[in-house]
Design a protein around this motif. Structure first.
Motif, PDB file in Angstrom:
ATOM      1  N   ALA A  70      -2.509  15.199  -7.324  1.00 52.78           N
ATOM      2  CA  ALA A  70      -3.135  14.283  -6.367  1.00 52.78           C
ATOM      3  C   ALA A  70      -2.087  13.484  -5.623  1.00 52.78           C
ATOM      4  O   ALA A  70      -0.949  13.328  -6.093  1.00 52.78           O
ATOM      5  N   TRP A  71      -2.500  12.946  -4.474  1.00 46.53           N
ATOM      6  CA  TRP A  71      -1.644  12.092  -3.659  1.00 46.53           C
ATOM      7  C   TRP A  71      -2.048  10.637  -3.859  1.00 46.53           C
ATOM      8  O   TRP A  71      -3.166  10.354  -4.261  1.00 46.53           O
ATOM      9  N   GLY A  72      -1.111   9.752  -3.556  1.00 43.84           N
ATOM     10  CA  GLY A  72      -1.379   8.334  -3.732  1.00 43.84           C
ATOM     11  C   GLY A  72      -2.402   7.794  -2.763  1.00 43.84           C
ATOM     12  O   GLY A  72      -3.410   7.219  -3.161  1.00 43.84           O
ATOM     13  N   ASN A  73      -2.159   7.990  -1.459  1.00 46.84           N
ATOM     14  CA  ASN A  73      -3.111   7.441  -0.497  1.00 46.84           C
ATOM     15  C   ASN A  73      -3.213   8.302   0.756  1.00 46.84           C
ATOM     16  O   ASN A  73      -2.451   9.259   0.934  1.00 46.84           O
ATOM     17  N   GLY A  74      -4.165   7.944   1.585  1.00 40.44           N
ATOM     18  CA  GLY A  74      -4.375   8.649   2.841  1.00 40.44           C
ATOM     19  C   GLY A  74      -3.334   8.238   3.866  1.00 40.44           C
ATOM     20  O   GLY A  74      -2.602   7.267   3.696  1.00 40.44           O
ATOM     21  N   GLY A  75      -3.251   8.967   4.917  1.00 39.38           N
ATOM     22  CA  GLY A  75      -2.264   8.692   5.948  1.00 39.38           C
ATOM     23  C   GLY A  75      -2.774   7.713   6.987  1.00 39.38           C
ATOM     24  O   GLY A  75      -3.802   7.068   6.826  1.00 39.38           O
ATOM     25  N   ALA A  76      -2.025   7.598   8.066  1.00 35.24           N
ATOM     26  CA  ALA A  76      -2.395   6.736   9.190  1.00 35.24           C
ATOM     27  C   ALA A  76      -1.951   7.427  10.469  1.00 35.24           C
ATOM     28  O   ALA A  76      -1.055   8.263  10.455  1.00 35.24           O
ATOM     29  N   LEU A  94       2.053  13.153  14.319  1.00 37.74           N
ATOM     30  CA  LEU A  94       2.257  13.494  12.908  1.00 37.74           C
ATOM     31  C   LEU A  94       2.915  14.859  12.742  1.00 37.74           C
ATOM     32  O   LEU A  94       3.666  15.091  11.793  1.00 37.74           O
ATOM     33  N   PHE A  95       2.650  15.771  13.676  1.00 39.79           N
ATOM     34  CA  PHE A  95       3.252  17.107  13.618  1.00 39.79           C
ATOM     35  C   PHE A  95       4.568  17.193  14.402  1.00 39.79           C
ATOM     36  O   PHE A  95       5.081  18.284  14.643  1.00 39.79           O
ATOM     37  N   ASP A  96       5.095  16.031  14.794  1.00 39.61           N
ATOM     38  CA  ASP A  96       6.383  15.950  15.505  1.00 39.61           C
ATOM     39  C   ASP A  96       6.374  16.661  16.849  1.00 39.61           C
ATOM     40  O   ASP A  96       7.428  17.085  17.348  1.00 39.61           O
ATOM     41  N   ARG A  97       5.190  16.791  17.443  1.00 40.91           N
ATOM     42  CA  ARG A  97       5.119  17.334  18.801  1.00 40.91           C
ATOM     43  C   ARG A  97       5.284  16.220  19.839  1.00 40.91           C
ATOM     44  O   ARG A  97       5.421  16.487  21.022  1.00 40.91           O
ATOM     45  N   ALA A  98       5.248  14.984  19.365  1.00 44.56           N
ATOM     46  CA  ALA A  98       5.475  13.814  20.209  1.00 44.56           C
ATOM     47  C   ALA A  98       6.101  12.730  19.344  1.00 44.56           C
ATOM     48  O   ALA A  98       5.815  12.638  18.146  1.00 44.56           O
ATOM     49  N   TYR A 121       0.836  -1.204   0.000  1.00 41.02           N
ATOM     50  CA  TYR A 121       0.000   0.000   0.000  1.00 41.02           C
ATOM     51  C   TYR A 121       0.871   1.255   0.000  1.00 41.02           C
ATOM     52  O   TYR A 121       0.607   2.212  -0.737  1.00 41.02           O
ATOM     53  N   GLN A 122       1.934   1.226   0.794  1.00 40.87           N
ATOM     54  CA  GLN A 122       2.839   2.373   0.849  1.00 40.87           C
ATOM     55  C   GLN A 122       3.570   2.565  -0.478  1.00 40.87           C
ATOM     56  O   GLN A 122       3.629   3.678  -1.010  1.00 40.87           O
ATOM     57  N   LYS A 123       4.114   1.468  -1.021  1.00 43.09           N
ATOM     58  CA  LYS A 123       4.862   1.571  -2.276  1.00 43.09           C
ATOM     59  C   LYS A 123       3.966   2.039  -3.414  1.00 43.09           C
ATOM     60  O   LYS A 123       4.369   2.874  -4.248  1.00 43.09           O
ATOM     61  N   LEU A 124       2.752   1.514  -3.474  1.00 49.24           N
ATOM     62  CA  LEU A 124       1.811   1.915  -4.521  1.00 49.24           C
ATOM     63  C   LEU A 124       1.441   3.385  -4.359  1.00 49.24           C
ATOM     64  O   LEU A 124       1.330   4.117  -5.347  1.00 49.24           O
ATOM     65  N   TYR A 133       4.405   3.937  10.993  1.00 48.18           N
ATOM     66  CA  TYR A 133       3.911   3.713   9.629  1.00 48.18           C
ATOM     67  C   TYR A 133       3.264   4.985   9.086  1.00 48.18           C
ATOM     68  O   TYR A 133       3.485   5.359   7.925  1.00 48.18           O
ATOM     69  N   GLY A 134       2.479   5.664   9.923  1.00 48.44           N
ATOM     70  CA  GLY A 134       1.852   6.912   9.493  1.00 48.44           C
ATOM     71  C   GLY A 134       2.877   7.957   9.087  1.00 48.44           C
ATOM     72  O   GLY A 134       2.692   8.678   8.084  1.00 48.44           O
ATOM     73  N   LYS A 135       3.972   8.034   9.825  1.00 46.75           N
ATOM     74  CA  LYS A 135       5.030   8.996   9.489  1.00 46.75           C
ATOM     75  C   LYS A 135       5.785   8.559   8.231  1.00 46.75           C
ATOM     76  O   LYS A 135       6.186   9.401   7.413  1.00 46.75           O
ATOM     77  N   ASP A 136       5.954   7.244   8.054  1.00 48.57           N
ATOM     78  CA  ASP A 136       6.627   6.734   6.853  1.00 48.57           C
ATOM     79  C   ASP A 136       5.820   7.056   5.591  1.00 48.57           C
ATOM     80  O   ASP A 136       6.402   7.357   4.535  1.00 48.57           O
ATOM     81  N   LEU A 137       4.501   6.972   5.686  1.00 44.78           N
ATOM     82  CA  LEU A 137       3.670   7.312   4.528  1.00 44.78           C
ATOM     83  C   LEU A 137       3.922   8.746   4.087  1.00 44.78           C
ATOM     84  O   LEU A 137       3.930   9.053   2.887  1.00 44.78           O
ATOM     85  N   ILE A 138       4.123   9.632   5.041  1.00 38.32           N
ATOM     86  CA  ILE A 138       4.403  11.036   4.719  1.00 38.32           C
ATOM     87  C   ILE A 138       5.809  11.179   4.140  1.00 38.32           C
ATOM     88  O   ILE A 138       6.011  11.840   3.108  1.00 38.32           O
TER      89      ILE A 138
END
Length: 436
Positions: free
Chosen positions: A200-206, A415-419, A185-188, A244-249
């Motif tokens: 457009a973007w490939g996919n939504g985040g996590a 996701l915003f790197d506050r944690a 899913y990430q690679k695609l 994984y959510g950060k890797d998608l970004i």
């Protein structure tokens, strides 16, 4: 993955948390009823509370009109609210012993209301409600501590929606959803973002949805709210989900955190999927018509990716329930209304799959000719995954009604790197402990 709630506007989560806290406080202050109220006979007026958009409200009123025509001695008043105000209003009326007779109930709140005596035990009315014809696994989703407090109106299954025109524009075939993994899913997603350029973007985040975390855990043999004998959520699993959510970004499979949160914070029509700016996104299968209508694009539905290929561990979720107030003196008539809305063709052909794929198999077959092409895709998806379903998790515990909003706050900080993902994971475990 980006998960869109089937029942609420996803952007009002801070207010939703406050509303849930208010509702919980009011419920705690409400004394449980001492016994079944005296039943009223003769001409009666029923009140039914619902939430939803104008389309749902309009067709629900039409179904109620059909009920009243068939039952002239029963008048029905429809009280509709938007999601955020609905629970405040229900908590207030319940505390004031002025609750509506028939209540549209959500999985997040059924334990809170049911365990405190605010809802009638429907097992005593099973012969007047469409319970005996319902699959036991579906019916069980309305139980709290062995008692049925809600009849599931419809079911919904998590899916990955694919924007077919964007896939064709990118020249990338739709993947095999029976074998793909989260890595696939990430690679695609990265490939799609590269092919689609700035459009457009490939996919939504996590990293922000309780539903997504539930699947991430279940595919690893854990449960967010474990029943007896089930393995609880581990810090390692939550941390890996945030990572994984950060890797998608980072890999540009998904948009930056600011773009993701903006999409989640607006109305459905303004989301990236609805504006043709995202090729793949997680959503409930029953949302397909709304998103397809908004985007003007054909959408396909795929099974969610799996940690281990071929094992997505999909569950059916009750989209919502019909419940009866324990305070009602018109429970017989309330049961009659619920039965009509769920089984009578005069109602079901109007409501079709608006509140989810009908929980009764006979009704699913009956409405199939009356739904649009994209709604038919939703019905077909539910049929396709039915043999693969695993038992659904227990309903959200009574003290955890704010879980969705609470997790989104933590996930947003990560996701915003506050944690860090590790810090976020610990905060999640602390939250779950606080609900016990």
């Amino acid at each position: 993955m980006t998960h869109h709630s089937p029942t609420r506007s996803p952007g009002r989560w801070r207010r939703a948390a406050a509303a849930a806290a208010t509702a919980a406080a009011m419920l705690l202050a409400t004394a449980c009823s001492g016994g079944a109220p005296t039943q009223q006979t003769g001409p009666v007026t029923l009140r039914i509370s619902t939430w939803g958009n104008d389309v749902r409200t309009r067709i629900t009123q039409q179904a109620i009109d059909a009920f009243q025509a068939a039952n002239p001695d029963i008048k029905v008043i429809l009280e509709n609210s938007q999601w955020n105000g609905y629970w405040d209003k229900l908590a207030t009326t319940t505390a004031a012993k002025d609750a509506p007779d028939v209540i549209q109930m959500d999985e997040s709140y059924i334990a809170a209301y049911g365990s405190r005596g605010s809802l009638a035990d429907l097992d005593a009315m099973a012969d007047r409600l469409p319970m005996k014809d319902m699959d036991a696994a579906i019916l069980d989703t309305g139980k709290v501590k062995g008692k049925t407090y809600g009849v599931p109106i419809g079911i919904t299954n998590l899916a990955i929606a694919v924007n077919v025109p964007l896939m064709e524009k990118a020249g990338i075939p739709i993947p095999d959803d029976k074998t793909w993994t989260w890595d696939d899913y990430q690679k695609l997603g990265t490939q799609l973002t590269e092919k689609l350029g700035p459009d457009a973007w490939g996919n939504g985040g996590a990293g922000t949805s309780t539903i997504d975390l539930g699947y991430w855990a279940r595919q690893r043999g854990e449960e967010v709210f474990p029943a007896e004998g089930q393995k609880p959520l581990s810090k390692e699993t939550v941390q890996s989900w945030f990572e994984y959510g950060k890797d998608l970004i980072t890999t540009k499979a998904a948009p930056p955190a600011s773009v993701q949160i903006e999409s989640l914070s607006g109305p459905l029509d303004a989301t990236l999927l609805a504006t043709n700016k995202m090729a793949m996104s997680g959503m409930w299968n029953t949302q397909i018509t709304a998103f397809s209508t908004a985007s003007g694009s054909e959408l396909a539905l795929l099974r969610i990716p799996a940690t281990k290929a071929g094992e997505p561990h999909i569950v059916s979720k009750a989209s919502m329930y019909w419940s009866i107030s324990s305070q009602s003196t018109k429970q017989e008539q309330a049961a009659k209304l619920i039965n009509f809305l769920m089984t009578d063709p005069a109602a079901t052909k109007l409501l079709t799959s608006e509140r989810g794929v009908p929980s009764l198999a006979s009704v699913r077959t009956e409405i199939a000719p009356f739904v649009d092409a994209q709604a038919k895709v939703a019905l077909d998806y539910s049929d396709a995954v039915a043999p693969e379903l695993v038992p659904p998790p227990q309903v959200t515990p009574s003290k955890a009604s704010t879980w969705g909003a609470d997790l989104q706050l933590v996930g947003t900080d990560v996701l915003f790197d506050r944690a860090t993902p590790a810090d976020g994971a610990q905060r999640v475990l602390d939250l779950l402990k606080s609900y016990q």
